[in-house]
Scaffold this motif. Structure first.
Motif, PDB file in Angstrom:
ATOM      1  N   HIS A 179       0.827  -1.318   0.195  1.00 13.19           N
ATOM      2  CA  HIS A 179      -0.055   0.446   0.067  1.00 13.19           C
ATOM      3  C   HIS A 179       0.794   1.511   0.071  1.00 13.19           C
ATOM      4  O   HIS A 179       1.768   1.084   0.758  1.00 13.19           O
ATOM      5  CB  HIS A 179      -0.630  -0.008   1.354  1.00 13.19           C
ATOM      6  N   PRO A 180       0.151   2.126  -1.001  1.00 15.48           N
ATOM      7  CA  PRO A 180       1.401   3.910  -0.859  1.00 15.48           C
ATOM      8  C   PRO A 180       1.778   4.328   0.281  1.00 15.48           C
ATOM      9  O   PRO A 180       2.633   4.430   0.433  1.00 15.48           O
ATOM     10  CB  PRO A 180       0.134   4.467  -2.134  1.00 15.48           C
ATOM     11  N   ALA A 181       0.472   4.115   1.857  1.00 22.01           N
ATOM     12  CA  ALA A 181       1.101   5.000   2.543  1.00 22.01           C
ATOM     13  C   ALA A 181       1.820   4.190   3.527  1.00 22.01           C
ATOM     14  O   ALA A 181       2.150   4.334   4.774  1.00 22.01           O
ATOM     15  CB  ALA A 181      -0.650   4.696   3.528  1.00 22.01           C
ATOM     16  N   LEU A 182       1.876   2.820   3.476  1.00 20.84           N
ATOM     17  CA  LEU A 182       3.508   1.517   4.107  1.00 20.84           C
ATOM     18  C   LEU A 182       4.210   1.469   3.556  1.00 20.84           C
ATOM     19  O   LEU A 182       5.174   0.966   3.968  1.00 20.84           O
ATOM     20  CB  LEU A 182       2.281   0.370   3.764  1.00 20.84           C
ATOM     21  N   THR A 183       5.032   2.102   2.182  1.00 24.93           N
ATOM     22  CA  THR A 183       5.835   0.873   1.919  1.00 24.93           C
ATOM     23  C   THR A 183       7.299   1.717   2.138  1.00 24.93           C
ATOM     24  O   THR A 183       8.112   1.704   2.090  1.00 24.93           O
ATOM     25  CB  THR A 183       6.015   2.049   0.143  1.00 24.93           C
ATOM     26  N   HIS A 184       7.407   3.121   3.566  1.00 24.30           N
ATOM     27  CA  HIS A 184       8.403   3.285   3.748  1.00 24.30           C
ATOM     28  C   HIS A 184       8.479   2.213   5.281  1.00 24.30           C
ATOM     29  O   HIS A 184       9.995   2.818   5.926  1.00 24.30           O
ATOM     30  CB  HIS A 184       7.739   4.736   4.515  1.00 24.30           C
ATOM     31  N   HIS A 185       8.019   1.292   6.055  1.00 22.15           N
ATOM     32  CA  HIS A 185       8.017   0.421   6.391  1.00 22.15           C
ATOM     33  C   HIS A 185       9.293  -0.437   5.887  1.00 22.15           C
ATOM     34  O   HIS A 185       9.324  -1.064   6.357  1.00 22.15           O
ATOM     35  CB  HIS A 185       6.864  -0.489   6.953  1.00 22.15           C
ATOM     36  N   ARG A 186       9.437  -0.653   4.118  1.00 21.03           N
ATOM     37  CA  ARG A 186      10.018  -1.881   3.445  1.00 21.03           C
ATOM     38  C   ARG A 186      11.840  -1.943   4.155  1.00 21.03           C
ATOM     39  O   ARG A 186      11.630  -3.505   4.330  1.00 21.03           O
ATOM     40  CB  ARG A 186       9.848  -1.135   2.120  1.00 21.03           C
TER      41      ARG A 186
END
Length: 258
Positions: free
Chosen positions: A186-193
């Motif tokens: 999800h675009p709002a969660l990609t920073h958790h990658r």
């Protein structure tokens, strides 16, 4: 507005409601499953919190009609939201006796619920969407509002799963990590990658679970990470068996792994 869209609008994609509010506030009998309406779901979902682990185990199996043959139905989203909402409930800390290859094995209910949510997440991931778009000329989600609704709620599911990413129990921790992999598309969660990639590497350094290893290796590869040093002889052998038509543990499980 269709009934499907009205039902979807009842669930805020950014907020995970209390499990009892979801149970009491949903018109389950109006929602489709693979086997008729969802009138059976309030009782089945309630049994997930039963004090008897055997009853809980059976209740997980009763959810099959909301995800039959890797498909999404009107009842899928609210059932999944309920499961997500009870992950931290004390009643899900139980351990059930295994029922697969090793009938004496024991598996935490919480891990089984995470596995169930992870299976749904993979059935709605970007790869599945791309495949559907190829067959529906780019209008796949327009004709499949049930999948769209689940994808829209991935941030809520991730918030429910993420507290277990460092859980002391190995099975719960690995199930949470694997479930999180498709959710962070999800675009709002990609920073958790990057953070999740570190956990994936730790999983691969110790885990012997074939399903979890395959999912983890595939994720690192798709993110452009070099995981060569983490690939074992067993990983290579499993890939070879798959190529030659043998059993493959990398796909979604049809049943909870009790």
């Amino acid at each position: 507005m269709t009934r499907e869209n009205r039902q979807t609008d009842d669930f805020n994609a950014q907020v995970l409601s209390d499990h009892q509010s979801l149970l009491d506030g949903t018109d389950w009998a109006s929602l489709r499953t693979a086997r008729g309406n969802g009138g059976f779901l309030p009782a089945a979902l309630s049994r997930l919190l039963d004090p008897d682990p055997t009853v809980q185990t059976r209740a997980v199996g009763e959810l099959e009609p909301v995800c039959h043959q890797n498909s999404f139905f009107e009842a899928t989203l609210p059932a999944a939201l309920y499961v997500a909402a009870i992950l931290d409930h004390p009643a899900t800390a139980t351990v059930a006796t295994g029922r697969q290859a090793d009938p004496g094995s024991r598996y935490p209910l919480r891990a089984a619920l995470l596995d169930w949510l992870g299976t749904l997440a993979y059935d709605a991931d970007d790869e599945c969407l791309a495949l559907g778009e190829r067959h529906f000329n780019g209008s796949y989600l327009d004709d499949y509002p049930e999948m769209r609704a689940f994808r829209d709620h991935r941030p809520a599911f991730y918030r429910a799963v993420s507290p277990f990413l460092d859980h002391v129990d190995t099975a719960v921790r690995e199930a949470a990590i694997v479930a999180a992999l498709p959710l962070i598309e999800h675009p709002a969660l990609t920073h958790h990658r990057d953070e999740l990639a570190r956990r994936v590497r730790r999983l691969l350094a110790t885990s012997i679970n074939r399903h979890n290893r395959n999912r983890s290796l595939d994720a690192l590869k798709s993110w452009g990470h070099d995981a060569t040093a983490l690939v074992t002889a067993a990983d290579v052998a499993a890939r070879v068996r798959h190529v030659h038509g043998g059993d493959w543990a990398g796909g979604c499980m049809d049943e909870p792994p009790f």
